[in-house]
Design a protein around this motif. Structure first.
Motif, PDB file in Angstrom:
ATOM      1  N   LEU A 138      20.094  43.788 -24.684  1.00  0.00           N
ATOM      2  CA  LEU A 138      20.222  42.899 -25.760  1.00  0.00           C
ATOM      3  C   LEU A 138      21.728  42.356 -25.486  1.00  0.00           C
ATOM      4  CD1 LEU A 138      19.447  42.311 -28.621  1.00  0.00           C
ATOM      5  CD2 LEU A 138      20.703  44.344 -29.588  1.00  0.00           C
ATOM      6  N   ARG A 139      21.703  40.856 -25.587  1.00  0.00           N
ATOM      7  CA  ARG A 139      22.810  40.336 -25.443  1.00  0.00           C
ATOM      8  C   ARG A 139      23.745  40.231 -26.429  1.00  0.00           C
ATOM      9  NH1 ARG A 139      19.398  35.232 -22.753  1.00  0.00           N
ATOM     10  NH2 ARG A 139      18.911  36.380 -20.842  1.00  0.00           N
ATOM     11  N   PRO A 140      24.950  40.077 -26.593  1.00  0.00           N
ATOM     12  CA  PRO A 140      25.926  40.037 -27.956  1.00  0.00           C
ATOM     13  C   PRO A 140      25.614  38.500 -28.403  1.00  0.00           C
ATOM     14  CG  PRO A 140      27.015  40.661 -25.948  1.00  0.00           C
ATOM     15  CD  PRO A 140      25.826  40.234 -25.514  1.00  0.00           C
ATOM     16  N   GLY A 141      25.413  38.785 -29.706  1.00  0.00           N
ATOM     17  CA  GLY A 141      25.338  37.453 -30.624  1.00  0.00           C
ATOM     18  C   GLY A 141      23.938  36.816 -30.644  1.00  0.00           C
ATOM     19  N   GLU A 142      22.817  37.445 -30.149  1.00  0.00           N
ATOM     20  CA  GLU A 142      21.600  36.885 -30.285  1.00  0.00           C
ATOM     21  C   GLU A 142      20.592  37.633 -31.449  1.00  0.00           C
ATOM     22  OE1 GLU A 142      18.787  37.472 -27.076  1.00  0.00           O
ATOM     23  OE2 GLU A 142      19.343  39.714 -26.743  1.00  0.00           O
ATOM     24  N   ILE A 143      19.585  37.195 -31.908  1.00  0.00           N
ATOM     25  CA  ILE A 143      18.582  37.465 -32.589  1.00  0.00           C
ATOM     26  C   ILE A 143      17.448  37.924 -31.740  1.00  0.00           C
ATOM     27  CG2 ILE A 143      17.026  37.381 -34.345  1.00  0.00           C
ATOM     28  CD1 ILE A 143      18.800  35.081 -35.378  1.00  0.00           C
ATOM     29  N   HIS A 144      17.009  39.218 -31.295  1.00  0.00           N
ATOM     30  CA  HIS A 144      16.105  39.792 -30.355  1.00  0.00           C
ATOM     31  C   HIS A 144      14.877  40.129 -31.258  1.00  0.00           C
ATOM     32  CE1 HIS A 144      15.653  40.669 -26.159  1.00  0.00           C
ATOM     33  NE2 HIS A 144      14.212  41.258 -26.715  1.00  0.00           N
ATOM     34  N   GLY A 145      13.580  39.446 -31.030  1.00  0.00           N
ATOM     35  CA  GLY A 145      12.526  40.165 -31.697  1.00  0.00           C
ATOM     36  C   GLY A 145      11.864  41.150 -30.763  1.00  0.00           C
ATOM     37  N   LEU A 146      11.233  42.086 -31.397  1.00  0.00           N
ATOM     38  CA  LEU A 146      10.430  43.481 -30.854  1.00  0.00           C
ATOM     39  C   LEU A 146       9.178  43.371 -31.404  1.00  0.00           C
ATOM     40  CD1 LEU A 146      11.114  45.543 -28.933  1.00  0.00           C
ATOM     41  CD2 LEU A 146      11.600  47.027 -30.729  1.00  0.00           C
ATOM     42  N   THR A 177      24.921  41.069 -33.866  1.00  0.00           N
ATOM     43  CA  THR A 177      23.817  40.894 -33.245  1.00  0.00           C
ATOM     44  C   THR A 177      22.604  41.543 -33.798  1.00  0.00           C
ATOM     45  OG1 THR A 177      25.018  41.128 -31.230  1.00  0.00           O
ATOM     46  CG2 THR A 177      22.573  41.417 -30.941  1.00  0.00           C
ATOM     47  N   VAL A 178      21.418  40.938 -33.929  1.00  0.00           N
ATOM     48  CA  VAL A 178      20.316  41.536 -34.611  1.00  0.00           C
ATOM     49  C   VAL A 178      19.247  41.773 -33.805  1.00  0.00           C
ATOM     50  CG1 VAL A 178      18.494  40.804 -36.354  1.00  0.00           C
ATOM     51  CG2 VAL A 178      20.897  39.963 -36.762  1.00  0.00           C
ATOM     52  N   LEU A 179      18.681  43.142 -33.875  1.00  0.00           N
ATOM     53  CA  LEU A 179      17.375  43.458 -33.236  1.00  0.00           C
ATOM     54  C   LEU A 179      16.217  43.361 -34.498  1.00  0.00           C
ATOM     55  CD1 LEU A 179      15.741  44.214 -30.744  1.00  0.00           C
ATOM     56  CD2 LEU A 179      16.248  46.584 -31.161  1.00  0.00           C
ATOM     57  N   ASN A 228      29.593  46.489 -41.691  1.00  0.00           N
ATOM     58  CA  ASN A 228      30.262  45.378 -40.600  1.00  0.00           C
ATOM     59  C   ASN A 228      29.618  45.743 -39.191  1.00  0.00           C
ATOM     60  OD1 ASN A 228      31.752  44.065 -42.548  1.00  0.00           O
ATOM     61  ND2 ASN A 228      33.550  45.456 -42.177  1.00  0.00           N
ATOM     62  N   PRO A 229      28.428  45.687 -38.958  1.00  0.00           N
ATOM     63  CA  PRO A 229      28.002  46.374 -37.705  1.00  0.00           C
ATOM     64  C   PRO A 229      27.834  45.356 -36.421  1.00  0.00           C
ATOM     65  CG  PRO A 229      26.027  45.266 -39.042  1.00  0.00           C
ATOM     66  CD  PRO A 229      27.200  45.533 -39.948  1.00  0.00           C
ATOM     67  N   ARG A 230      28.081  45.819 -35.343  1.00  0.00           N
ATOM     68  CA  ARG A 230      28.089  45.205 -33.945  1.00  0.00           C
ATOM     69  C   ARG A 230      26.322  45.058 -33.840  1.00  0.00           C
ATOM     70  NH1 ARG A 230      31.138  49.029 -29.925  1.00  0.00           N
ATOM     71  NH2 ARG A 230      31.136  47.179 -28.585  1.00  0.00           N
ATOM     72  N   LEU A 231      25.655  45.806 -34.257  1.00  0.00           N
ATOM     73  CA  LEU A 231      23.996  45.566 -33.993  1.00  0.00           C
ATOM     74  C   LEU A 231      23.461  45.981 -35.138  1.00  0.00           C
ATOM     75  CD1 LEU A 231      21.458  45.352 -32.484  1.00  0.00           C
ATOM     76  CD2 LEU A 231      21.703  47.742 -31.858  1.00  0.00           C
ATOM     77  N   LEU A 232      22.734  44.959 -35.876  1.00  0.00           N
ATOM     78  CA  LEU A 232      21.704  45.407 -36.925  1.00  0.00           C
ATOM     79  C   LEU A 232      20.593  45.346 -36.633  1.00  0.00           C
ATOM     80  CD1 LEU A 232      21.782  45.553 -39.980  1.00  0.00           C
ATOM     81  CD2 LEU A 232      21.500  43.221 -40.365  1.00  0.00           C
TER      82      LEU A 232
END
Length: 239
Positions: free
Chosen positions: A32-40, A191-193, A158-162
């Motif tokens: 998972l790259r920083p600052g991306e919206i990654h779909g699962l 960053t969003v997963l 204030n998450p780094r990953l949501l």
């Protein structure tokens, strides 16, 4: 002088969790790259929720590793991962129905050990459009607003990953459009997963998508690459 390469925000190697003979997560390598919206995505039973439960620390892997920005967090409990910046909103709304809207979010901030409780709570509520409803009991909100309240509870950390697990489930079409705008506004600070069965939402929001099936990664790529992948079409999307 060569530029420094930023490590992945999340990287898993051979991540595995079996329940008896069921291979819920079976040797998953994931980045998972920083600052991306990654779909699962993947069919029911593919292992999506189990996988993100491993990332958040709600379940522990039997083998494999999880790294957060290069740090091995494989054995850290969930509350320590929250403090390191991982927030997970559930597939089923997990608010406290008899608490006020404000107190639901404030409790999430307190659990993280943060001090600026009032400011962070009100800021999070404003970001999801629930300002002015602070004193209402959470159970009196519409279903769509309850999902937004849960999102505010995650944003207040204030998450780094949501990690968002089926966030549009039960939302009206107008609410889904507002949700997509809200998620886009989180980038690049968060960053969003995104786990989501609504393929239109995934294809519209995600910069990359990973497809799981039978606990394994079937494919990873851009939305266009995933749509064009014959194996994905056969297993999930439909030719």
């Amino acid at each position: 002088m060569a530029a420094l390469i930023e490590p992945p925000l999340i990287q898993t190697e051979r991540l595995t969790l079996h329940f008896g003979g069921l291979k819920a997560v079976d040797g998953v390598d994931f980045t998972l790259r920083p600052g991306e919206i990654h779909g699962l995505i993947g069919p029911n039973g593919a292992g999506k929720t189990t996988f993100v439960s491993l990332l958040s620390g709600r379940r522990m892997a039997q083998s494999g590793t999880i790294r957060l920005a290069g740090e091995d967090i494989t054995r850290l409990p969930a509350h320590q991962r929250v403090r390191k910046g991982i927030a997970y909103t559930f597939q089923i709304t997990s608010i406290f129905p008899r608490l006020t809207v404000f107190d639901n979010v404030a409790l999430a901030v307190q659990l993280q050990g943060a001090r600026d409780l009032t400011t962070r709570t009100r800021t999070a509520l404003a970001r999801v459009g629930l300002q002015g409803l602070e004193e209402q009991e959470a159970q009196t909100l519409s279903y769509g607003h309850q999902r937004l309240l849960e999102l505010a509870m995650g944003l207040a950390l204030n998450p780094r990953l949501l990690i968002l697990d089926e966030p549009t489930q039960g939302l009206a079409a107008s609410e889904i459009e507002g949700f997509k705008d809200l998620v886009r506004g989180l980038i690049p600070d968060t960053t969003v997963l995104l786990i989501e069965h609504n393929m239109e939402v995934v294809m519209d929001l995600a910069t990359r998508i990973t497809v799981l099936t039978f606990g394994r990664v079937l494919a990873t790529g851009t939305p266009a690459e995933v749509r064009a992948n014959p194996a994905v079409q056969e297993a999930y999307l439909g030719a």
